[in-house]
Motif scaffolding. Structure first.
Motif, short mmCIF file in Angstrom:
data_model
loop_
_atom_site.label_atom_id
_atom_site.label_comp_id
_atom_site.label_asym_id
_atom_site.label_seq_id
_atom_site.Cartn_x
_atom_site.Cartn_y
_atom_site.Cartn_z
N ALA A 191 0.80 -1.24 0.17
CA ALA A 191 -0.08 -0.08 -0.05
C ALA A 191 0.78 1.14 -0.03
N VAL A 192 0.27 2.40 -0.78
CA VAL A 192 1.25 3.38 -0.90
C VAL A 192 0.64 4.73 -0.65
N LEU A 193 0.94 5.67 0.15
CA LEU A 193 0.42 6.97 0.26
C LEU A 193 1.41 8.10 -0.32
N THR A 194 1.12 8.64 -1.32
CA THR A 194 2.11 9.39 -1.74
C THR A 194 2.37 10.88 -1.02
N ASP A 231 6.49 13.76 3.91
CA ASP A 231 6.48 15.20 3.73
C ASP A 231 5.36 15.92 4.49
N GLU A 232 4.33 15.39 4.60
CA GLU A 232 3.49 15.95 5.78
C GLU A 232 3.36 15.32 7.00
N VAL A 254 9.39 7.65 2.28
CA VAL A 254 9.53 8.31 0.87
C VAL A 254 9.62 10.02 1.22
N SER A 255 10.45 10.52 0.55
CA SER A 255 10.42 11.97 0.56
C SER A 255 10.97 12.80 -0.65
#
Length: 470
Positions: A191-194, A231-232, A254-255
């Motif tokens: 699962a990915v959250l951009t 990043d948030e 990830v950033s």
């Protein structure tokens, strides 16, 4: 098609005859269900009858006698700002409400998999911005690497419309908050959250509800691997909730912009270079600057997420890099339309909110910016720190004058129409400029969707470029 399991001989109702509704009805029927449908529009009801489905007004309580489930299309409100009358009627009748995503996850795995050498996998990508590019890039890398793969979901193909899984196949799904919020089953392998920024707030009663809808993919799904944009604060919170400790490499951070060297597994981009770290040691890197299909820091974030997913699936860094080099990009997302006389024309019609438009503005040095449309909640304040690169704004839409007034310090031209905006921007552009469509607004005041707006931009660019050649 994925025949839906668990409803053989049962009556199942489908609300909405759009793309996902039609695919759901067909897949239910293929699985042995007796399908009844309803659509609020006459055109949808006519389409259903032509396809041979029985019509039933699902807004009436009596319509749920004997119905096993109601399947709802993603565009239909199920809770906020108010539940659709058909959904309220299903609740009152005690009928379970689901969507095509829930049906997919309960039906995708079959007994045939027992004979497969490699179990198929499902990658599900969600987030506010970049999820389409990330999903398409993952699919492209897999295909270029020789892995069987299919792409579906919010990106344009109904999840139930894909073919049954092959040995070792990876299915990549782009999922919106509308889809993750309602699905009764969510079981992706990865699962990915951009990222997360305010969007669709009316459908989720605010930013917290919007995040909660995204979070369900991880909390309900229990993926083997989670790739999280941090990043948030919401991403940092979610990553912290999922990881069992600092050494837990089931969560990949990830950033775009942050150096993440202390995590168990991280992928980040800084100054155009992607780096992969595991347990404090760099194990991979890619120079993203020359990859034409992935311009700007926002696309570098997408590249990091796609890279991380493909690494969890066993691909090597060099194979991923080679596939990225040939990635063509998606229509209406940082799409290079023309390059004439040193002036580039870029179609980012999908930049429908302030955050995505801000990311597009950061991708280029000097911009002739075509913007405007149906404004979303929150105003344009989020754009103000990113306007230094804008040489001039050419504002379209019915609210063009009001939009222009919210851009202090930026030369603006109220154009209203796309044709005038493109013609004027093209005439005034100098070598090195980018004429960028990044509206920071919805399209519905002038167009049916962002695709239609982007297509109009492309047509107008063609006319402007041809005129300059005459």
């Amino acid at each position: 098609m994925i025949p839906v399991r668990g409803y053989d001989g049962a009556i199942v109702a489908v609300l909405g005859m759009g793309l996902s509704g039609r695919a759901a009805a067909q897949a239910l029927q293929a699985g042995g269900a007796h399908v009844v449908v309803w659509d609020d529009g006459q055109a949808g009801r006519d389409l259903a009858q032509t396809a041979g489905y029985a019509l039933r007004d699902l807004t009436k309580a009596v319509s749920y006698d004997g119905v096993a489930a109601l399947i709802v299309s993603p565009g239909i409100a199920h809770l906020y700002p108010a539940p659709h009358p058909a959904i309220a009627a299903a609740w009152a009748a005690g009928v379970p409400v689901d969507n095509d995503i829930g049906l997919f996850f309960r039906s995708f795995a079959t007994d045939d998999w027992d004979g497969f050498e490699t179990t198929p996998r499902v990658v599900a990508v969600t987030g506010s911005n970049g999820k389409s590019t990330t999903s398409a890039l993952i699919h492209h890398i897999l295909a270029e690497s020789g892995r069987p793969a299919q792409l579906a979901g919010n990106i344009g193909r109904g999840v139930l419309d894909i073919a049954p899984a092959r040995d070792g196949e990876v299915v990549v799904l782009e999922l919106s908050s509308y889809q993750t919020d309602l699905a009764r089953a969510l079981t992706p392998d990865v699962a990915v959250l951009t990222n997360l920024s305010p969007d669709h707030l009316d459908r989720h009663a605010g930013h917290g509800g919007y995040f909660a809808a995204k979070r369900r993919l991880f909390a309900e799904g229990g993926p083997d691997r989670a790739v999280i944009g941090v990043d948030e604060n919401e991403g940092r919170y979610l990553a912290n909730q999922l990881a069992q400790g600092v050494g837990d490499d089931r969560v990949v951070l990830v950033s775009s912009g942050q150096k993440l060297t202390e995590a168990a597994w991280s992928v980040f981009a800084r100054k155009g270079f992607l780096s992969e770290y595991r347990h404090g040691r760099q194990v991979g890197s890619i120079d993203l600057r020359a990859i034409a299909g992935l311009p700007g820091a926002h696309n570098h974030q997408n590249a990091c997420a796609a890279y991380a997913v493909c690494r969890t699936l066993g691909l090597g860094p060099r194979a991923i890099e080679a596939a990225m080099q040939s990635y063509p990009g998606l229509p209406h997302r940082s799409q290079l339309v023309a390059d004439r006389g040193g002036v580039r024309f870029v179609n980012d019609s999908k930049a429908t909110n302030v955050d995505s438009a801000a990311k597009a503005l950061q991708a280029f040095a000097r911009i002739r910016w075509i913007c405007g449309g149906l404004q979303k909640e929150g105003g344009l304040d989020g754009l103000l720190p990113h306007l230094a690169q804008v040489a001039k704004a050419y504002v379209i839409g019915r609210e063009a004058a009001d939009f222009a007034r919210q851009l202090p310090g930026v030369p603006t031209e109220v154009c209203t129409t796309m044709a005038r905006a493109v013609a004027l921007a093209a005439a005034e552009a100098e070598p090195g400029d980018v004429v960028l469509l990044a509206p920071a607004a919805a399209s519905f005041d002038q167009y049916d969707n962002f695709e239609q707006r982007g297509a109009d931009f492309i047509t107008c660019v063609g006319a402007a470029v041809a005129g300059q050649s005459d």
